[in-house]
Scaffold this motif. Sequence first.
Motif, PDB file in Angstrom:
ATOM      1  N   HIS A 176       0.910  -1.026   0.045  1.00 51.66           N
ATOM      2  CA  HIS A 176      -0.059   0.182   0.052  1.00 51.66           C
ATOM      3  C   HIS A 176       0.943   1.264   0.199  1.00 51.66           C
ATOM      4  CE1 HIS A 176      -3.537  -2.567   1.124  1.00 51.66           C
ATOM      5  NE2 HIS A 176      -2.697  -3.170   2.079  1.00 51.66           N
ATOM      6  N   VAL A 177       0.934   2.059  -1.029  1.00 50.11           N
ATOM      7  CA  VAL A 177       1.505   3.298  -1.198  1.00 50.11           C
ATOM      8  C   VAL A 177       0.675   4.640  -0.754  1.00 50.11           C
ATOM      9  CG1 VAL A 177       3.341   4.700  -2.200  1.00 50.11           C
ATOM     10  CG2 VAL A 177       3.129   2.239  -2.895  1.00 50.11           C
ATOM     11  N   ASP A 178       0.798   5.066   0.466  1.00 44.26           N
ATOM     12  CA  ASP A 178      -0.156   6.182   0.896  1.00 44.26           C
ATOM     13  C   ASP A 178       0.589   7.506   0.480  1.00 44.26           C
ATOM     14  OD1 ASP A 178      -2.062   4.257   2.039  1.00 44.26           O
ATOM     15  OD2 ASP A 178      -0.605   4.085   3.599  1.00 44.26           O
ATOM     16  N   GLY A 186      10.261  10.319  -8.417  1.00 46.33           N
ATOM     17  CA  GLY A 186       9.537   9.623  -9.259  1.00 46.33           C
ATOM     18  C   GLY A 186       9.271   8.140  -8.796  1.00 46.33           C
ATOM     19  N   ALA A 187       8.844   7.217 -10.070  1.00 49.06           N
ATOM     20  CA  ALA A 187       8.549   5.815  -9.727  1.00 49.06           C
ATOM     21  C   ALA A 187      10.098   5.087  -9.279  1.00 49.06           C
ATOM     22  CB  ALA A 187       7.910   5.333 -11.274  1.00 49.06           C
ATOM     23  N   PRO A 213      -3.264   5.345  -3.011  1.00 48.10           N
ATOM     24  CA  PRO A 213      -3.320   6.870  -3.845  1.00 48.10           C
ATOM     25  C   PRO A 213      -2.127   7.051  -4.701  1.00 48.10           C
ATOM     26  CG  PRO A 213      -3.464   7.117  -1.358  1.00 48.10           C
ATOM     27  CD  PRO A 213      -3.617   5.623  -1.503  1.00 48.10           C
ATOM     28  N   ALA A 214      -0.889   6.729  -4.117  1.00 47.23           N
ATOM     29  CA  ALA A 214       0.340   7.288  -4.775  1.00 47.23           C
ATOM     30  C   ALA A 214       0.501   6.504  -6.055  1.00 47.23           C
ATOM     31  CB  ALA A 214       1.370   7.189  -3.826  1.00 47.23           C
ATOM     32  N   ILE A 215       0.319   5.256  -5.948  1.00 40.22           N
ATOM     33  CA  ILE A 215       0.068   4.173  -7.139  1.00 40.22           C
ATOM     34  C   ILE A 215      -0.840   4.599  -8.114  1.00 40.22           C
ATOM     35  CG2 ILE A 215      -0.116   1.781  -8.039  1.00 40.22           C
ATOM     36  CD1 ILE A 215       2.313   2.169  -6.364  1.00 40.22           C
ATOM     37  N   GLU A 216      -2.083   4.991  -7.803  1.00 39.62           N
ATOM     38  CA  GLU A 216      -3.052   5.324  -8.676  1.00 39.62           C
ATOM     39  C   GLU A 216      -2.832   6.807  -9.605  1.00 39.62           C
ATOM     40  OE1 GLU A 216      -6.600   5.593  -6.404  1.00 39.62           O
ATOM     41  OE2 GLU A 216      -6.403   3.665  -5.601  1.00 39.62           O
ATOM     42  N   LYS A 217      -1.875   7.451  -8.916  1.00 39.35           N
ATOM     43  CA  LYS A 217      -1.553   8.828  -9.529  1.00 39.35           C
ATOM     44  C   LYS A 217      -0.485   8.585 -10.631  1.00 39.35           C
ATOM     45  CE  LYS A 217      -2.667  12.890  -6.801  1.00 39.35           C
ATOM     46  NZ  LYS A 217      -2.219  13.890  -5.852  1.00 39.35           N
TER      47      LYS A 217
END
Lengths: 472, 194
Positions: A176-178, A186-187, A213-217
Motif C-alpha cells: 500500500h503506497v499512501d 518519481g517511480a 493513492p500514490a500508485i493510482e496517480k
Amino acid sequence: MSGPRTLFDKLWDSHQVVPETAEAPAVLYIDLHLVHEVTSPQAFAELGARGLKLRRPDRTLATLDHSTPTLPASGDGRRPYATPEAEAQVARLQANCRQFGVELHDWDSDARGIVHVIGPELGATQPGMTIVCGDSHTSTHGAFGALAFGIGTTEVGHVMATQCLLQRKPKSFAIHVDGELPAGVGAKDLVLHIIATIGVGGGTGHVLEFRGPAIEKLSMEARMTVCNMAIEAGARAGLIAPDQTTFDWLEGRPRAPQGAAWARAVSAWKSLRSDEGARYDREVRIDASKVRPTVTYGTHPGMAAAIDAPVPAATNAQEKRALDYMHLKAGQTMAGQPVDVVFIGSCTNSRLPDLRAAAAVLRGRRVADGVRMLVVPGSESVRRAAEAEGLHEVFTAAGAEWRVPGCSMCIAMNGDLAQPGQLVVSTSNRNFEGRQGKGARTVLASPETAAASAVAGRVSDAASLAAEEQAA
Amino acid sequence: MRPLTQLRSRTAVLPYENIDTDRIIPARFLTTTEREGLGRHCFTDWRYLADGSENPAFELNRPAAKGCGILVAGRNFGCGSSREHAPWALLDYGIRAVLSNEIADIFRSNALKNGLLAIVVSDAEHRWLLEHPGSELVIDVAGGFIELPDGGRFGFELDAFARHCLLQGVDQLGYLLQQEEAIRAHEQRHEAAA
C-alpha cells in the motif's frame, strides 16, 4: 471461489485450465508469449527435435533486443555485433520465427525494441491477461493488471508447445503506497525505496500488488517502472489494478480491441481490482511523502538509500564485500561520488517520459569532462517520438551518445559495457557485481538523477545540481 | 532427464547471500544457442584471475572443494535473471544439488526441471551446513530427507509433482501435452467470450 478475492486471485482463477492439487500444480493458460533471441533457441530446438508445432503463433510475439548492437549499421548494411556468436544467435531467432510462423519485430520493423517496451506499445499487453517471457523483467506488464512473470527456457518450450505452464499458486503481498510523492521524486525512487524496505528477497514466493493513492496517480510508464522491479525484491510478479489511466493509454494501439470490442473489453477490465475485504498473505504500508531521490550503494537493488543519506555500516561479510567492491565506506554519501559512465535506457527507464525527464536536465548543460553518457531508447517507436521532439539533439548537444534501441548496458552482452572499476550511474534494474562489465560499479538511479550526475560528474540529483549552479 | 532417487556427495560452501545468476553465469556467455558446455564459465569472475589462472582464494577452487557435488550457499541463492543457463552451468560444472535457507523462485523452478536439486533447508540446518564444509551427505529424494555424516537425518520439503518427476525422470512437457483436451476446452470457453 466465494468471498472477496484479490486481483491476483481473479487472474489466477480465470486462467486455470486444470486446478492444482496436492499431487500436481495447476495447468495455467498463457495468453501472450513474448520471445527474444537469448532464451529461446534451445526451446525452439526442443520443439524441432520432438517434431512439435508451435501451438499458438498468434499468441506469440518476438523481437531482437539483448544481443543486438546499438550502433547503427554501416553503409553496406552490416551491423556491428559484439561477436559472431551474437550475430548467429539473432540469425537463429530469425530462422526459427520463419520456420514456426512467429511474428518477429526484426531490424526492418518500425516497432522493434526491448520486449517489455514493445508489448505494451503494440497493445499486445492487456489487462486480465497472463503474459510470460524468458526474461525476469516480464513483471513489467503487471502495470496493466496482467499476471506477468519470467520463465526459464524449458518453460518457454512448454508454452510454445501447449500454451500452458505448470504452476503452484504464489502467495499475495499488498504494497500500500499512501500519500503523495514529493516534487522531483518519481517511480524509480519509489520502487528502490520499496525494495530497500522489504528486502532483495522480501517478495520471494509472492505476487506483489502495488496499490493506494500514490500508485493510482502514476502514469502508465511510471507504473511499468515500478512493476518492472518487482523481481528485484524476488517477487514472482508485480501487479497494479487497471483504471482509466490504463484504458486511455491502451486505446487505439494496434493490437488493442477496436470499436465495439473495445467497449466490451473496458467493461470487463473494470472488474479487475481487489474486492473490498480481500485478504493478502502479507501487507506493508509505504508513505510516499517520505521518499527522496534514491540510489543504490551496494551490489543488489535492496542496498538502496536516499542519495544524501550516509551509507550504512556493513552488518555481515557480504555487505562488507559489497562496500569494498563499490569502493565505499560506511558514513559516506552516494551524492558526490565521482562518475565515469552514465546509462539511460533499459526496460525499466527507456520510455518517452524517461527520456523527456533526462533531456529536461540536460537542456542547456554539458556532460562533465571525462564522463561517457549513453542514451538508448527502448524501441523504434520511442526513438521516433523522441526525435520528433528534438530530444536526440538535446542529448548529443550535451555530449551524450544517442543510440539504436536495445537492452544495451543493462545486461552488457552486446558490447556496450563499462571498464573494470568504472562507476556507472544507470537507470537500469540490477547493480550486481559485474553486471555492466567485469569490475564495473553500478549505481541504480532515476533518469533525472542519472542526467544530473552526468552534468555534475558526480552522483547528484537534479535539485542539488540546480542549487549548486545557482550558488556558483 | 534421468531418474534421480538419491545423491551422495560432499558439500562445498559459498557462504555469501544473494548470489545472483549473473554471478553464476555472466551475460556475456549467453550468446550461445546450446545448453551444453557452460560449466567452464560457471562463477567465472570469481573463479579466475585477470590472467586466466584459477583464483586460489575462491572457495570452490580450494582442493577440499574439488569434486563436491553439493553446494551450500547463503540466503537467496539464484536471485536475478531467469536465465536457465545458470542451472545448466552448475550441472555442467559438476554441482548436483544446491542447499540454502532461501532460493529464488525462477532459479529453483529451472533447476528442478533439469534435475538439479534445489532444496530449501531451515535456518538451523543451514547454519550447521555452512559451518561444516566437506560433509558427506546423502540426499534422499524418495524419502525426502538429508542424512548427515553422523547418521542424523532431517526432512526437506519438495513439491510432490517435482519429486515425482525427479524420481521417474519424467519430463513435464509430456505431462502438459496430455492436457490437450482441457486446454482446447479452455480456449473455446474464453475465446468465444472475447
